[in-house]
Design an enzyme around this catalytic site. Structure first.
Site, PDB file in Angstrom:
ATOM      1  N   GLU A 275       1.764  -3.492  13.416  1.00 61.55           N
ATOM      2  CA  GLU A 275       2.188  -4.381  12.178  1.00 61.55           C
ATOM      3  C   GLU A 275       3.660  -4.786  13.008  1.00 61.55           C
ATOM      4  OE1 GLU A 275       0.845  -4.368   9.375  1.00 61.55           O
ATOM      5  OE2 GLU A 275       1.907  -5.774   7.506  1.00 61.55           O
ATOM      6  N   ASN A 302       2.387 -10.993   6.378  1.00 66.07           N
ATOM      7  CA  ASN A 302       3.034 -11.796   5.805  1.00 66.07           C
ATOM      8  C   ASN A 302       2.741 -12.500   5.894  1.00 66.07           C
ATOM      9  OD1 ASN A 302       5.322 -12.058   5.952  1.00 66.07           O
ATOM     10  ND2 ASN A 302       6.041 -10.802   4.103  1.00 66.07           N
ATOM     11  N   HIS A 351      -1.022 -10.030   3.920  1.00 66.38           N
ATOM     12  CA  HIS A 351      -1.294 -10.222   2.701  1.00 66.38           C
ATOM     13  C   HIS A 351      -0.132 -10.913   1.785  1.00 66.38           C
ATOM     14  CE1 HIS A 351       1.444  -7.439   4.449  1.00 66.38           C
ATOM     15  NE2 HIS A 351       2.400  -8.130   4.095  1.00 66.38           N
ATOM     16  N   ASP A 438       3.836  -2.937   4.653  1.00 62.38           N
ATOM     17  CA  ASP A 438       3.490  -1.421   5.282  1.00 62.38           C
ATOM     18  C   ASP A 438       2.937  -0.374   4.605  1.00 62.38           C
ATOM     19  OD1 ASP A 438       5.890  -2.193   6.904  1.00 62.38           O
ATOM     20  OD2 ASP A 438       7.179  -0.466   6.219  1.00 62.38           O
TER      21      ASP A 438
END
Ligand code: 8BR
Length: 448
Positions: A275, A302, A351, A438
């Site tokens: 991540e 993101n 996202h 997350d």
């Protein structure tokens, strides 16, 4: 059609999670210390530094003294901007603990948050790396049957609930979240400054995690336990420093972690997701791309983090266009294709508020679609209720309307890559938005 696909994804995802043998999250678990900053606290702190007569224009790059911390906080308040800085020495940490303290402690760190957000789901085992695990940190983890840390009992490595495995007592690492309201006033040498909006300044003391130091015990014992794990969520590179007071650089810490992740992958047969999170330093980002990208299977980010990554790959024009045109899907897809072409990544999950996109080398579109839709239900439920505990909670998230379609949603094959674009569910007045990224990325990866 999407409502039907959403319903199927909830059922399918819930079943599929039960078949996953085990998930590991590492290497960043910590304590967040929440403190509301009011005028009287600022006055008390400023009395200790009577020579401060004005506020500099830019914050320091790292906090080396109590004065640095105070000045950076004042800058954040004056601008209403959310800066985050690392505290470099123990004296400043002690001063902050004594002079600012905290109102409330909360579980923090990407690994701890992911483990805690995944634990209500029907996963059989989640192993979270938390070191040093003090009583204060251990007690912030939720009490759940599927949540473990790796520890030793009778000279043997075993999995235990974090609450039963703490070693020391005390606070050895803390990320201060210094929150302030709009209109907070600072009086300084006859001038008054006022915060233009509510925001926060984060000052973090985390000498172990900020070096991504993995304990020798963990490095040995993870290969000795009989328990099976299949997925690993790695993160924490965003709290590295470029340079350390002892003369080391971030590369000195990134390389050993990359090697260890690669060993875990090989010897345990893990699939690895990383991540990205927001990494301020372009040097650290470039080293993460160089050393970490080759050892992971999947990357989550993101749209803002993605635009920064594109710039790092020399795609400044596309990055600027994305930002200027509010991240249209076609342009995001262009960017994803470019990153896939230039990296060894097998999968990227991106996202945004209205859409999630995944791009993969292998054709896995149905699973990818289920994964993205399931993760959108989790995000919608958490926004709506502020939490989720049961399948019934997720059904409430399922009820949130799916956003209006743009025409780009669905499955596409471009240049040998598979793309899945899904419309998401956006809650109008969310109860909570922290940790959503997350949960979207970790659940999406597990179901992909
Ligand atoms: P990051 O934490 O990585 O920034 O991700 C935040 C994500 O949370 C957004 O991309 C969006 O998908 C999701 N989100 C936010 Br923010 N607000 C939401 C809302 N009200 N309803 C559903 N999802 C939301």
């Amino acid at each position: 059609m999407w409502e039907e696909l959403y319903r199927e994804a909830l059922e399918e995802g819930w079943k599929k999670l039960q078949r996953i043998p085990g998930v590991i999250t590492g290497f960043h678990s910590t304590i967040d210390g929440l403190k509301r900053v009011e005028e009287d606290l600022l006055k008390r702190l400023l009395e200790q530094f009577p020579h401060i007569k004005s506020i500099p224009s830019e914050p320091t790059s790292v906090i080396r003294s109590p004065e640095d911390l105070l000045v950076d906080l004042l800058i954040s308040i004056r601008e209403g901007l959310a800066y985050q800085r690392m505290i470099e020495n123990e004296e400043t940490f002690r001063w902050t603990l004594e002079n600012i303290g905290y109102d409330q402690l909360r579980l923090g760190g990407t690994s701890a948050n992911m483990a805690s957000l995944l634990s209500p789901l029907p996963l059989s085992k989640i192993l979270v790396y938390a070191n040093p695990l003090t009583k204060e940190l251990a007690e912030l983890f939720p009490e759940r049957k599927n949540l473990f840390v790796l520890t030793r009992e009778n000279d043997k490595p075993v999995l235990r609930s974090p609450r039963k495995a703490w070693k020391d007592q005390g606070i050895f690492a803390i990320h201060w979240i210094l929150e302030y309201n709009k209109g907070l006033k600072i009086e300084l040498d006859g001038t008054t400054y006022e915060s233009p909006r509510a925001n926060r300044f984060i000052a973090a003391w985390n000498p172990v995690n900020c070096r991504l130091r993995v304990s020798e015990e963990f490095k040995r014992d993870i290969f000795l336990i009989p328990d099976k794990f299949t997925h690993f969520l790695v993160s924490g590179f965003h709290i590295l420093l470029e340079r350390y007071p002892e003369g080391k650089t971030c590369e000195d810490f990134i390389v050993p972690v990359a090697e260890f992740v690669s060993q875990m992958k090989e010897r345990l047969g893990l699939k690895v997701h990383y991540e990205f999170a927001s990494i301020g330093s372009s040097l650290i980002r470039s080293l993460v791309v160089k050393h970490i990208f080759p050892v992971i299977d999947s990357l989550g980010l993101n749209e803002i983090e993605f635009a920064t990554l594109l710039s790092d790959f020399g795609e400044q024009d596309l990055a600027k266009e994305l930002k200027d045109t509010r991240f249209p899907i076609v342009k995001l897809v262009d960017g994803l294709l470019k990153i896939m072409e230039r990296t060894p990544l097998k999968r990227i999950q991106l996202h945004t508020l209205g859409h999630y996109i995944s791009i993969t080398r292998e054709k896995n579109e149905r699973n990818e679609r289920t994964a993205l839709l399931f993760s959108a239900i989790l995000a919608a439920t958490r926004s709506l209720l502020g939490r989720y505990e049961t399948l019934e909670d997720l059904e409430k998230g399922l009820g949130v309307p799916t956003i209006t379609l743009t025409g780009y949603e669905g499955i596409k094959n471009i240049d040998n890559f598979s793309l899945v674009i899904v419309p998401t569910k956006v809650v109008q007045s969310p109860k909570l938005t922290v940790g959503l990224g997350d949960i979207i990325s970790s659940s999406g990866f597990l179901l992909s």
